[in-house]
Design a protein around this motif. Structure first.
Motif, mmCIF file in Angstrom:
data_model
loop_
_atom_site.group_PDB
_atom_site.id
_atom_site.type_symbol
_atom_site.label_atom_id
_atom_site.label_comp_id
_atom_site.label_asym_id
_atom_site.label_seq_id
_atom_site.Cartn_x
_atom_site.Cartn_y
_atom_site.Cartn_z
ATOM 1 N N GLU A 189 0.632 -1.176 0.049
ATOM 2 C CA GLU A 189 0.072 -0.090 0.041
ATOM 3 C C GLU A 189 0.962 1.240 0.214
ATOM 4 O OE1 GLU A 189 -4.077 -1.209 2.362
ATOM 5 O OE2 GLU A 189 -1.871 -0.845 3.653
ATOM 6 N N ARG A 249 -2.080 -1.254 -3.569
ATOM 7 C CA ARG A 249 -3.364 -0.504 -3.438
ATOM 8 C C ARG A 249 -2.445 0.872 -3.210
ATOM 9 N NH1 ARG A 249 -8.254 -1.597 -2.179
ATOM 10 N NH2 ARG A 249 -7.604 -3.925 -1.651
ATOM 11 N N GLN A 267 -3.655 4.493 -1.780
ATOM 12 C CA GLN A 267 -4.582 5.448 -0.961
ATOM 13 C C GLN A 267 -4.438 6.881 -1.578
ATOM 14 O OE1 GLN A 267 -6.566 4.284 1.155
ATOM 15 N NE2 GLN A 267 -5.552 2.226 1.205
ATOM 16 N N SER A 291 -9.620 4.662 -2.687
ATOM 17 C CA SER A 291 -8.247 3.829 -3.046
ATOM 18 C C SER A 291 -8.436 3.514 -4.106
ATOM 19 C CB SER A 291 -8.060 2.760 -1.893
ATOM 20 O OG SER A 291 -9.089 1.885 -2.047
ATOM 21 N N TYR A 309 6.077 -11.982 14.063
ATOM 22 C CA TYR A 309 6.139 -10.634 13.681
ATOM 23 C C TYR A 309 7.133 -9.683 14.621
ATOM 24 C CZ TYR A 309 3.764 -5.928 12.856
ATOM 25 O OH TYR A 309 3.448 -4.809 12.596
ATOM 26 N N ALA A 337 -2.793 -7.370 3.200
ATOM 27 C CA ALA A 337 -1.879 -6.107 3.277
ATOM 28 C C ALA A 337 -1.522 -5.689 4.426
ATOM 29 C CB ALA A 337 -3.164 -5.234 2.648
ATOM 30 N N GLY A 338 -1.083 -4.610 4.819
ATOM 31 C CA GLY A 338 -0.577 -4.018 6.127
ATOM 32 C C GLY A 338 1.090 -4.539 6.553
ATOM 33 N N ALA A 339 1.060 -3.822 7.713
ATOM 34 C CA ALA A 339 2.437 -4.159 8.240
ATOM 35 C C ALA A 339 2.866 -5.391 8.638
ATOM 36 C CB ALA A 339 2.939 -3.032 9.148
ATOM 37 N N GLN A 340 1.995 -5.973 9.258
ATOM 38 C CA GLN A 340 2.329 -7.539 9.606
ATOM 39 C C GLN A 340 2.564 -8.282 8.618
ATOM 40 O OE1 GLN A 340 -0.821 -9.671 11.762
ATOM 41 N NE2 GLN A 340 0.664 -10.041 13.405
ATOM 42 N N ALA A 341 1.378 -8.147 7.424
ATOM 43 C CA ALA A 341 1.617 -9.087 6.147
ATOM 44 C C ALA A 341 2.777 -8.733 5.540
ATOM 45 C CB ALA A 341 0.386 -8.741 5.345
#
Length: 367
Positions: A132, A196, A198, A204, A308, A342-346
């Motif tokens: 993202e 993605r 934003q 988005s 993580y 998606a995201g920081a953990q992913a």
């Protein structure tokens, strides 16, 4: 697919280290004899504890493709087995009869409609994710890096290189679909095969693969190792990204070592689309080698995942995945690339996962 990535999909490169790349190479028949051995569900460690309803929801997304597609061959313990669209329809009808969220019903569905076969070679599992980043539909002082759609004159021959495109060879041709701020982020999105944006205007934009410049893919992790910047075992994507951010001038030249450039389209969907042509489900969709394992096939994986934000630490990772994507580095009967979402953990999981393990393929029963 990723780097071809996602021609419909996202699996372009084995994200675990950017040392290899994914590209779509779908097929319909196994090309080699695979050593497989029957097992029982009671002997699969972790099977009873999995959330089968999640896997069933992901499997249902494949059903429209499975029931409308051609016959496919799947590797089994007895050689090839052909699965017709009619057989998939029977299985998908059974899947549709299970109420959403019915854990017991979902588990019974898989156990009744598939038989498990252990792949008798060591598995290798990596991960990928949906990047993202911030951007805009129009250029500005902040958003200066163009995101291009496929040029109309793009054929099957080698096209402009990454360096030529970044230098402005496509500027002014009306191919820009968005503008972003971070060239490293765009490179990452191209490697992952989708992403993605934003938008500054609000909302988005989901980007999907729309072709490549038909140039060779070069893993920049390998480039950095050869430069002596980092050791091979340290060349995970988080480490690579950090180096690129800290060395912007060198970063441009390093990224241009990878001549392949990916074009995107606005998929107008809320989720990335895999090579099978269906939306991917986080931690249930997996990129496979479709010349061996057809899309839609359930595959149990027994491997380890990074913990993580704890470098060097791993944890057991056992779950039922659905084959819905592919990639150039995804080759072999026990090779899987887990889509983490998606995201920081992913991003952290995908960027550091590179684990051995075991694969158990669920082969449709014939009634």
């Amino acid at each position: 697919m990723r780097q071809s990535l996602l021609a419909g999909g996202m699996a372009l490169l084995a994200a675990a280290g950017f040392l290899s790349a994914c590209a779509s190479t779908p097929g319909s028949a196994p090309q080699q004899r695979i050593s497989m051995e029957p097992t029982s569900y009671n002997e699969i460690a972790g099977w009873a504890e999995d959330r089968h309803a999640e896997a069933l929801a992901a499997f249902r997304r494949s059903c429209p493709k499975l029931t409308a597609g051609p016959d496919v061959a799947i590797a089994t313990d007895g050689g090839e087995k052909t699965i017709s669209a009619g057989e998939w329809k029977r299985i998908c009808d059974n899947a549709g009869a299970v109420k959403p969220g019915d854990a017991r019903g979902a588990r019974n569905f898989f156990e009744s409609n598939f038989r498990p076969l252990i792949v008798k070679v060591q598995g290798k599992f990596t991960g990928y994710f949906e990047p993202e980043m911030r951007g805009s539909k129009v250029p500005s002082r902040l958003f200066t890096v163009p995101v291009y759609r496929k040029p109309p004159d793009l054929g099957d021959q080698p096209y402009l290189t990454r360096a030529e495109i970044e230098a402005g060879a496509l500027k002014g041709k009306g191919l820009e679909i968005a503008y972003v701020q971070d060239p490293v982020g765009l490179f990452e999105m191209q490697v992952q095969g989708s992403g993605r944006i934003q938008l500054a205007e609000g909302g988005s934009m989901t980007l999907g693969f729309d072709g490549s410049n038909n140039r060779p893919y070069t893993a920049i992790g390998t480039v950095l190792v050869e430069m002596g910047v980092m050791k091979k075992e340290d060349a995970t994507w988080p480490a690579i990204r950090d180096w690129l951010k800290r060395n912007p001038q060198q970063a441009r030249d390093v990224m241009r070592k990878n001549e392949r450039y990916i074009f995107f389209k606005d998929t107008r969907t809320s989720a990335p689309i895999g090579a099978e042509g269906v939306p991917l489900t986080a931690q249930r969709s997996m990129a496979v080698d479709p010349t061996i394992t057809p899309y839609g096939t359930p595959v149990w994986i027994d491997t380890r995942r990074p913990v993580y934000r704890k470098p060097g630490a791993t944890e057991s990772y056992r779950r039922l995945m659905i084959a819905q994507d592919t990639g150039a580095a995804i080759k072999g009967p026990a090779r899987g690339d887990v889509f983490y979402g998606a995201g920081a953990q992913a991003a952290d999981w995908a960027g550091r996962m590179n684990s051995d393990g075991r694969a158990v393929v669920l082969v449709p029963n014939k009634n």
